[in-house]
Scaffold this active site. Structure first.
Site, PDB file in Angstrom:
ATOM      1  N   GLU A 122       7.310  -9.931  -2.852  1.00 30.55           N
ATOM      2  CA  GLU A 122       8.596  -9.216  -2.920  1.00 30.55           C
ATOM      3  C   GLU A 122       9.758 -10.182  -3.142  1.00 30.55           C
ATOM      4  O   GLU A 122      10.767 -10.135  -2.425  1.00 30.55           O
ATOM      5  CB  GLU A 122       8.808  -8.382  -1.649  1.00 30.55           C
ATOM      6  CG  GLU A 122       7.708  -7.357  -1.410  1.00 30.55           C
ATOM      7  CD  GLU A 122       8.005  -6.397  -0.264  1.00 30.55           C
ATOM      8  OE1 GLU A 122       8.804  -6.750   0.616  1.00 30.55           O
ATOM      9  OE2 GLU A 122       7.439  -5.285  -0.262  1.00 30.55           O
ATOM     10  N   GLU A 267       1.059  -2.510  -1.211  1.00 26.58           N
ATOM     11  CA  GLU A 267       1.183  -2.228   0.232  1.00 26.58           C
ATOM     12  C   GLU A 267       1.575  -0.772   0.385  1.00 26.58           C
ATOM     13  O   GLU A 267       2.501  -0.299  -0.281  1.00 26.58           O
ATOM     14  CB  GLU A 267       2.294  -3.074   0.877  1.00 26.58           C
ATOM     15  CG  GLU A 267       2.045  -4.563   0.894  1.00 26.58           C
ATOM     16  CD  GLU A 267       3.175  -5.332   1.597  1.00 26.58           C
ATOM     17  OE1 GLU A 267       4.016  -4.718   2.274  1.00 26.58           O
ATOM     18  OE2 GLU A 267       3.213  -6.559   1.450  1.00 26.58           O
TER      19      GLU A 267
END
Ligand SMILES: *[C@@H]1O[C@H](CO)[C@@H](O)[C@H](O)[C@H]1NC(C)=O
Ligand SMILES: *[C@@H]1O[C@H](CO)[C@@H](O)[C@H](O)[C@H]1NC(C)=O
Ligand SMILES: *[C@@H]1O[C@H](CO)[C@@H](O)[C@H](O)[C@H]1NC(C)=O
Ligand SMILES: *[C@@H]1O[C@H](CO)[C@@H](O)[C@H](O)[C@H]1NC(C)=O
Length: 483
Positions: A122, A267
Site C-alpha cells: 500500500e 487483503e
C-alpha cells in the site's frame, strides 16, 4: 499505437491463459509477523495445511518462513517492505541481489512455490504523504527485470498491493470510477507495466474501515446478505460494498484502456476486537458471507468468474501499530496462539471447520493481577497502568471491546497481566509498586469474550530474538515511585 494494441492483445490472451492455469482455486490468506511472540514457522505452515490454504501472502521474505513453506506446494507471494523500495528501485544490482536471495535460493534449494513478488505494501496510502510515490515504479521495474534475468518470469509475477484509496468514483456509481487525480499518471505507468508483464493488479478492500470511518455508512451494505438498499448503476444493481468497490476499479482500468487486466484481492477481512463494530459476530458474518459470495466463481457484475483473494488475516499480531485504530491487532481468524475465533467454512476441509494450531507451547499457568488488598485510589495505580499499556496490549479494554465491561479492578489487572505475559512472566514484570501480585487462579471472567491470556513460548528463530522490551525502563519506573 498499433504495436501497443497488438502487444496488448497478445498479453491479454496470455494473461487469460495464465490466470486459468494459475487459479488453482481455494482461498488464500495473509501471514503477518508483527507479534511480540510468534508461533514457529513450522507450526504456522502446519496450520495453513490443516486448514487447506493453498496460497499465502507474506509482507517480507524471511528465510525461516520461506524455508518452512518448502515442499508444501503452497503458492507464495513474497513481499518487499516499503522501506526497501528505495534500495531495489535505485539500484539494479540490489534488485538482482534481492531476487537471488529471496526468490531464486528458495525456489532452487528449498523447493518453495513462489508465484508473486509484492513490491511494496500500500505504498500510495495518503498517510505516507507521497514518500513512496517516486520509487515504487522503479522498484517494480527493477524487480521484474531481475526476475526475467534469473529466468523466473514464467513462474513468478510482480504486483503492487494497493489500498482501494488509489481509485474513487466521482459519484457513488462504480461506472464513474477512475484513479485518484494526484496519482493518476503513476498509476497508469504501473498498470501499463503490469499489463505488458502479464502480471495482476492487487487491491485491498475493507468495508469495515468504511464503517469505522463513517458513522452514517449503511451497515448492511458492508455485508453480503443483500439487505442493503441497492445502488443502481445503469441497470446493474449493487447490494454490497465489495462488488461496488471492485467494479469501481474494473471501470477505472477499463476507462484507461486496461479492461482485461487481472485483479487479485490482496487483503479482505474483518477484525474481532478493538471497536464497537469489530466483534466475532460481524467478523464471522463478513468472512463467511465473502466465502459464499465468491464460491462457485460468480465474481462481480464487471468481473464475472473466479476471484483470487487473500483473507486478512491468519493470526492476530499484538505488535502492530494502533495508529489506524485499536482493531488493528485483531484481524486474525485465529488468535495469537492459533485458536479459531469462530466457526468459518473455507470450503477446503472435509469437516468445514477451522482446525486449531497443533503443539503450541505455552508459558506457565500464571497471571499478574491487582492485589486484592491494594486500594483503587493508590497513587501508583494510574502511572502503573499507563506504563503497562504503553508497551503491552490494552486494545481489548476500550468501549465496545471484548474486555470493555470489566470493573476497575479487572481493568487494572488486565493491563498488568498483558505486560507480565509480554515480558515472558518475569517476576520483575509483576512488581507494580505494592499493587500487583502473581496468581495461579485464572482471572478470566466466566461470561463474555474477555480473555486474560497466557503467552506462548518465545520463538528464537534465525536472525530473530525476543527481548523483554522495556524492562529496564520498568525498573526505573519502580525506582521513581519508590523514591
Ligand atoms: C531478503 O529479504 C529479507 C527480508 O525481507 C531482507 O531483510 C533482505 O535484505 C533481503 N535480501 C537482499 C539481498 O535484499
Ligand atoms: C505526513 O504529514 C503529516 C503532516 O505534515 C505529518 O504529521 C506526518 O507525520 C507525515 N507522515 C509521514 C509518514 O511522513
Ligand atoms: C479501562 O482501561 C481503559 C484503557 O486503559 C480505559 O479507557 C477505560 O476507561 C477503563 N475502564 C474502567 C472501568 O476503568
Ligand atoms: C509499599 O508498602 C510498604 C509497606 O506497606 C511501604 O512502606 C511502602 O512505602 C510502599 N511503597 C509504595 C511505593 O507505595
Amino acid at each position: 499505437m498499433g504495436w501497443v494494441l497488438v502487444q496488448d492483445r497478445v498479453s491479454i490472451g496470455f494473461v487469460c491463459l495464465f490466470m486459468m492455469l494459475w487459479s488453482v482455486g481455494g482461498i488464500g490468506v495473509n501471514w503477518g509477523t508483527q507479534s511480540t511472540h510468534r508461533l514457529p514457522p513450522g507450526t504456522i505452515v502446519r496450520l495453513l495445511r490443516d486448514n487447506g490454504f493453498q496460497r499465502v501472502k507474506l509482507f517480507d521474505a524471511e528465510y525461516d518462513t520461506l524455508k518452512a513453506l518448502g515442499n508444501t506446494g503452497i503458492e507464495v507471494m513474497v513481499g518487499i517492505p516499503n522501506d526497501m523500495l528505495a534500495t531495489v528501485g535505485g539500484n539494479m544490482k540490489a534488485a538482482e541481489k534481492w531476487v537471488a536471495k529471496n526468490v531464486t535460493q528458495h525456489i532452487t534449494s528449498n523447493n518453495v512455490n513462489i508465484r508473486y513478488v509484492a513490491v511494496g505494501n500500500e505504498p500510495f496510502l495518503e498517510t505516507y504523504n507521497g514518500s513512496y510515490l517516486g520509487i515504487t515504479f522503479p522498484a517494480l521495474r527493477n524487480i521484474q527485470a531481475a526476475l526475467v534475468k534469473a529466468g523466473h518470469n514464467n513462474q513468478v509475477k510482480v504486483t503492487v498491493p494497493l489500498n482501494a484509496d488509489v481509485y474513487s468514483s466521482s459519484s457513488e456509481l462504480p461506472s464513474d470510477g477512475d484513479f485518484r487525480a494526484d496519482i493518476h499518471e503513476v498509476m497508469l505507468t504501473i498498470v501499463n507495466f503490469l499489463s505488458v508483464s502479464a502480471a495482476p493488479f492487487t487491491v485491498n478492500i475493507y468495508p469495515f474501515i468504511s464503517l469505522y470511518a463513517d458513522p452514517n455508512f449503511p451497515v448492511e451494505y458492508a455485508f453480503f446478505d443483500g439487505n442493503a438498499s441497492p445502488i443502481n448503476d445503469g441497470g446493474v444493481s449493487y447490494t454490497n460494498m465489495f462488488d461496488a468497490n471492485l467494479d469501481t476499479l474494473a471501470h477505472a482500468l477499463q476507462k484507461n484502456g486496461f479492461a482485461d487486466l487481472p485483479i487479485i484481492v490482496g487483503e479482505i477481512g474483518w477484525p474481532t476486537d478493538g471497536d464497537r463494530n469489530a466483534n466475532i459476530e460481524y467478523a464471522r458474518r463478513f468472512n463467511q458471507g465473502f466465502m459464499s459470495h465468491i464460491s462457485g466463481g460468480r465474481g462481480t457484475p464487471m468481473r464475472p468468474g473466479p476471484i483470487d483473494a487473500y483473507l486478512f488475516s491468519l493470526i492476530d499480531e499484538d505488535a502492530k501499530s494502533i495508529a489506524p485504530g485499536n482493531f488493528e491487532r485483531h484481524w486474525g481468524i485465529f488468535t495469537y496462539d492459533g485458536l479459531p475465533k469462530y466457526p468459518l467454512n473455507l470450503g477446503t476441509t472435509n469437516s468445514g471447520a477451522l482446525v486449531r494450531a497443533n503443539g503450541v507451547q505455552y508459558l506457565q499457568k500464571k497471571w499478574c493481577v491487582m492485589k486484592p488488598s491494594a486500594r483503587l485510589d493508590d497513587p501508583s495505580i494510574a502511572p502503573s497502568v499507563n506504563y503497562a499499556c504503553s508497551s503491552a496490549d490494552c486494545t481489548s479494554l476500550g468501549y465496545g471491546s471484548s474486555c470493555g465491561n470489566l470493573d476497575s479492578r479487572g481493568n487494572i489487572s488486565y493491563a498488568f497481566n498483558s505486560y507480565f505475559q509480554q515480558n515472558n512472566q518475569l517476576d520483575e514484570a509483576c512488581k507494580f509498586p505494592n499493587v500487583s501480585m502473581i496468581t495461579k487462579t485464572d482471572p478470566t471472567p466466566t461470561v463474555g469474550n474477555c480473555r486474560f491470556n497466557i503467552m506462548i513460548q518465545p520463538y528464537y528463530g534465525f536472525g530473530y530474538a525476543q527481548k523483554p522490551s522495556g524492562l529496564i525502563s520498568f525498573l526505573l519506573l519502580i525506582l521513581v515511585l519508590v523514591l
